[in-house]
Design a protein around this motif. Sequence first.
Motif, short mmCIF file in Angstrom:
data_model
loop_
_atom_site.label_atom_id
_atom_site.label_comp_id
_atom_site.label_asym_id
_atom_site.label_seq_id
_atom_site.Cartn_x
_atom_site.Cartn_y
_atom_site.Cartn_z
N TYR A 1 43.43 -6.70 29.90
CA TYR A 1 42.40 -7.33 28.96
C TYR A 1 41.81 -8.63 29.52
O TYR A 1 42.55 -9.22 30.37
CB TYR A 1 43.25 -7.62 27.79
CG TYR A 1 44.70 -8.29 28.10
CD1 TYR A 1 44.59 -9.50 27.78
CD2 TYR A 1 45.92 -7.57 28.30
CE1 TYR A 1 45.74 -10.41 28.22
CE2 TYR A 1 46.89 -8.43 28.60
CZ TYR A 1 46.68 -9.57 28.46
OH TYR A 1 48.00 -10.38 28.74
N THR B 1 50.24 -16.03 24.82
CA THR B 1 49.82 -14.69 25.80
C THR B 1 50.55 -14.94 26.87
O THR B 1 50.45 -15.95 27.28
CB THR B 1 48.40 -14.71 25.86
OG1 THR B 1 47.81 -14.53 24.51
CG2 THR B 1 47.89 -13.64 26.54
N PRO B 2 51.20 -14.16 27.49
CA PRO B 2 51.62 -12.49 27.11
C PRO B 2 52.71 -12.49 26.48
O PRO B 2 53.44 -11.23 26.49
CB PRO B 2 51.30 -11.73 28.32
CG PRO B 2 51.81 -12.70 29.48
CD PRO B 2 51.56 -14.38 28.73
N TYR C 1 46.06 -18.69 33.80
CA TYR C 1 45.28 -17.49 33.42
C TYR C 1 46.30 -16.93 32.49
O TYR C 1 47.49 -17.05 32.17
CB TYR C 1 44.96 -16.66 34.55
CG TYR C 1 43.75 -15.56 34.45
CD1 TYR C 1 42.65 -16.06 33.69
CD2 TYR C 1 44.01 -14.20 34.84
CE1 TYR C 1 41.78 -15.14 33.29
CE2 TYR C 1 42.89 -13.63 34.53
CZ TYR C 1 42.00 -13.85 33.66
OH TYR C 1 40.81 -12.82 33.53
N ILE C 2 46.02 -15.52 32.20
CA ILE C 2 46.68 -14.65 31.15
C ILE C 2 47.15 -13.28 31.85
O ILE C 2 47.63 -12.56 30.94
CB ILE C 2 45.83 -14.55 29.95
CG1 ILE C 2 44.53 -13.79 30.35
CG2 ILE C 2 45.73 -15.52 29.17
CD1 ILE C 2 43.93 -13.06 29.08
N THR C 3 47.08 -13.17 32.83
CA THR C 3 47.51 -11.96 33.42
C THR C 3 49.06 -11.96 33.82
O THR C 3 49.71 -12.65 33.11
CB THR C 3 46.74 -11.37 34.79
OG1 THR C 3 46.62 -12.25 35.54
CG2 THR C 3 45.26 -11.04 34.19
N GLU D 1 53.97 -10.32 32.44
CA GLU D 1 53.01 -9.45 31.57
C GLU D 1 53.06 -8.22 31.87
O GLU D 1 53.37 -7.06 30.77
CB GLU D 1 51.78 -9.98 31.83
CG GLU D 1 50.62 -9.29 30.85
CD GLU D 1 50.13 -8.18 31.51
OE1 GLU D 1 49.42 -7.18 30.64
OE2 GLU D 1 50.36 -8.02 32.52
#
Lengths: 187, 396
Positions: A44, B47-48, B130-132, B186
């Motif tokens: 996402y 997140t996450p 970042y969010i990964t 994640e």
Amino acid sequence: MKKDNRFEIRIAGFGGQGVVTIGKVLGSAFTIYEGLNSVNTRSYGPESRGGACRSEVVVSQGEIHYPSVRKADVLVALSQTALDKYMKDLKEDGILLVDPNSVKDVPKGFVYFKVPAMEIAHSVGNVKFQNSVVLGALAAILESMIKKESLKLAVSENVPPNTIEKNIEAFEAGWARIVTAKLAVAE
Amino acid sequence: MDETVLGEKKYRGEFIKPGRHYLEGSEACVEGALLAGMKVYAGYPITPASEIMEHASRRLPQFGGRFIQMEDEISAACTLIGASWAGAKAMTATSSPGFSLMQEAISFSIMTETPLVIVDVQRPGPGQGYITTSQEDVMQARYGHHGEGPIIALAPSSVQDMFELTIEAFNLSEKWRTPVLIMAEETVAHMREQLIVPELDTIEIIGRKKPQGLGITPENYLPYGHELVPPMANFGEGYNINHVSLAHHADGNVGNYSLKAHRENIERLHQKIEGSVNEIARVESQFLGDCDHVLICYGSVARTGLEAVKEVRELHGIKMGFIRLVTLWPFPEEILRNLISTVKTVFVPEMNLGMMKHPIAEALRDKCDQVISIPEIGALHNPEKLVDKVLEVSTC
């Protein structure tokens, strides 16, 4: 499917199309009702609705180490962007399923399935049911791998209880579309 | 079923049933925590890691547990400390930026020997980053908090691990009276796959050692004494506890401070964890019998790693061994050294620019010709990347 052989399914589109749910339902149907191993991953962006979104299911009779798709056996493209991005990772004899209202440009000569998921969902009552339409279509396409009943059960377990009936209706409509449809060949 | 009575109310939470489930890593983590006896979850969403918090918010109140959304990660971690001394097993989950904010509480918990569990669902940094996915906090886990404080940190690589290692984390924290970190990513937190839950009565649950059980009376109780792992009285049980992170004597007294007392304290804390490394730490290995090279990894990279090792063995005939660090800290140096005689190359793929590569290289300094890092930022390596690197190095 041979033991240890991986069968890889990738679903891609925009956030809000039910891409993540399709992966979750497929994965649980394969594992809970078919007794196969399956790993479902998702990706996402920082956005939720409208951003690029991808979900993957890797199925095997044996152990699954690497959890993501290496070379897809199935690509479900619900947007042109998704098709453009992931077509190169689809096996030459792979299965392609697109929503023809969103995906207009398919590489020449490629044989593929057209299911206007959003349109069908709308006629059932809500565009939100498009994931169930796609799942119904996949049930027909992957008939040799997974029982229709398994997927239907998994759909029922993964949607809000008050929408089960409508989702199953959408599922059946997706199934019927594949059963009656002829394969399209891209020009 | 877990029956809890709070005030007038009875709670009868239903544990996850034995058998086959299809769950996300985050959900498996919470189900494991409930079985381990978690009674408090205090957290702040990010997140996450938010799915762990969401699932805890649904499930924990069914067991009469306390779910609290705090104002930030600092207070979330500090709430665990209070909960733990009140006798409750407590957990939180966060992601990298929040993990930075928890460092003070981690240091405090090491010094006050407070059992608690923190899950870091790592994302790439620095800053908000970042969010990964990422493994960029594995050094912060060990060295992020100030002072010479040893830590226990585990690295799950599957949904099954998210369940089992969470139970193990609670057990380790109670057994060694120390904070335990679960260094998830994640990848593993958002992954869905099969979880097999064993018969519940076969799952080992460890509780803390209590002074009452050892016949130690309140008058004779030393909250930081008696044994290598001191028995722990909860607040309200009639035992005087000076709960203090300042350098302290065994009775918790901070008067008559001396450097000698401080050194003894630090040495015991160090001895408790680092001195018990072979009891605490675990690694998994395959194909080490006749290998010329070995690939060492942890977390979800171990999945790509094993796939790549099998491929270079089967398709390219390269004698390649595989080691997965289940425990990152205390670092299993002796265990690693005993597993490997000598090899040409040690490959270390990580979702950072090469962090655990350093303690690995130090541990195997005289057992290999070279240690090669295979870095990746923000995503899981694909197996081709590992295979290509192995072929490039082993054929030249």
